[in-house]
Design a protein around this motif. Structure first.
Motif, mmCIF file in Angstrom:
data_model
loop_
_atom_site.group_PDB
_atom_site.id
_atom_site.type_symbol
_atom_site.label_atom_id
_atom_site.label_comp_id
_atom_site.label_asym_id
_atom_site.label_seq_id
_atom_site.Cartn_x
_atom_site.Cartn_y
_atom_site.Cartn_z
ATOM 1 N N GLY A 99 -2.922 13.159 6.770
ATOM 2 C CA GLY A 99 -2.596 12.095 5.838
ATOM 3 C C GLY A 99 -1.405 11.296 6.326
ATOM 4 O O GLY A 99 -1.046 11.325 7.506
ATOM 5 N N SER A 124 -6.947 12.582 5.295
ATOM 6 C CA SER A 124 -6.789 13.596 4.245
ATOM 7 C C SER A 124 -7.961 14.572 4.244
ATOM 8 O O SER A 124 -7.787 15.775 4.006
ATOM 9 N N ASP A 125 -9.151 14.063 4.528
ATOM 10 C CA ASP A 125 -10.327 14.934 4.604
ATOM 11 C C ASP A 125 -10.281 15.853 5.820
ATOM 12 O O ASP A 125 -11.016 16.845 5.882
ATOM 13 N N HIS A 127 3.366 5.519 -2.866
ATOM 14 C CA HIS A 127 3.282 6.879 -2.333
ATOM 15 C C HIS A 127 4.581 7.346 -1.682
ATOM 16 O O HIS A 127 4.717 8.526 -1.356
ATOM 17 N N GLU A 172 0.821 -1.210 0.000
ATOM 18 C CA GLU A 172 0.000 0.000 0.000
ATOM 19 C C GLU A 172 0.856 1.262 0.000
ATOM 20 O O GLU A 172 0.508 2.262 -0.626
ATOM 21 N N ALA A 210 -4.498 2.465 4.562
ATOM 22 C CA ALA A 210 -5.005 3.225 3.420
ATOM 23 C C ALA A 210 -6.324 3.918 3.750
ATOM 24 O O ALA A 210 -6.552 5.074 3.352
ATOM 25 N N THR A 211 -7.193 3.236 4.488
ATOM 26 C CA THR A 211 -8.483 3.827 4.843
ATOM 27 C C THR A 211 -8.306 4.991 5.805
ATOM 28 O O THR A 211 -8.931 6.053 5.643
ATOM 29 N N GLU A 255 -6.970 8.012 3.997
ATOM 30 C CA GLU A 255 -8.021 8.682 3.218
ATOM 31 C C GLU A 255 -8.885 9.567 4.113
ATOM 32 O O GLU A 255 -9.184 10.721 3.773
#
Length: 224
Positions: free
Chosen positions: A211, A206-207, A20, A16, A199-200, A203
């Protein structure tokens, strides 16, 4: 992207994280992301997701587990579902009644000592292949509210309790810790599901302005 090392141990989050990662390092013979990019430092105060999977762990359970650990000089929590930090930085978690998770600080040797010592009657080794995450920043609590039904406000660094619950469908063990007066959370899960959990959470973070955060920007959080 810098090419990762050929390590002895493979991170449960590698697949994952690899697309990145901007920079890699190797810690405790496990490849670990040093940096995801220049935004790492800005993410951490908001909702940073860090990775401490490289730390070495060992587990034991059974009616003789506490006495066996104590004989090795490893302290054990008195209460079920609690944790302690030894003077050398070793973390010891008591999972339920008679199961224990021991996690070394970088360079620590408690887990190697456990592996080198034959278990006595009533002591059963528990293999640990955990993914281990940090959730930090002022929006960390909001992130837990969006991803887990358990109320993380009930976890206190001072009380040193732990929760075994589910986060985005993944079974986790969670504790609250403190650094510089700020509360952050440590999470452990089966490494098989670690990539999905990471990963979840990235995400969702990030909102919330955060992150993924590499090891370099974690700073002292990676040493606790």
């Amino acid at each position: 992207m810098n090419a990762p090392f050929a390590p002895t141990r493979i991170s449960p989050l590698f697949d994952e994280q690899a697309p990145h990662a901007a920079k890699w390092t190797q810690v405790e013979t496990m490849q670990t992301v040093a940096s995801f990019g220049s935004a790492d430092a800005a993410r951490l105060p908001l909702a940073g997701i860090g990775d401490l999977s490289f730390r070495r762990r060992a587990g034991v359970k059974g009616p003789g587990a506490a006495a066996w650990l104590n004989a090795l000089g490893i302290a054990t929590p008195e209460r079920m579902n609690s944790w302690l930090r030894m003077d050398d930085g070793t973390l010891v978690l008591r999972l339920g009644n008679t199961e224990y998770l021991v996690e070394d600080m970088p360079g620590g040797g408690r887990t190697a000592q456990m592996s080198a010592t034959a278990p006595t009657h009533g002591v059963y080794p528990v293999p640990r292949y955990d993914a281990a995450l940090i959730v930090a920043g002022r929006n960390a609590l909001e992130l837990t509210r969006q991803t887990c039904a358990f109320d993380f406000t009930t976890l206190s660094p001072a009380a040193q309790g732990l929760a075994m619950t589910s986060m985005v469908g993944v079974g986790i063990t969670a504790v609250a810790m403190e650094s510089g007066g700020e509360t952050y959370y440590r999470l452990w899960c089966d490494g098989t599901y670690g990539g999905y959990l990471w990963a979840t959470l990235v995400e969702v973070a990030s909102d919330l302005g955060g992150g993924a955060v590499g090891l370099e920007s974690l700073g002292r959080l990676a040493q606790q």
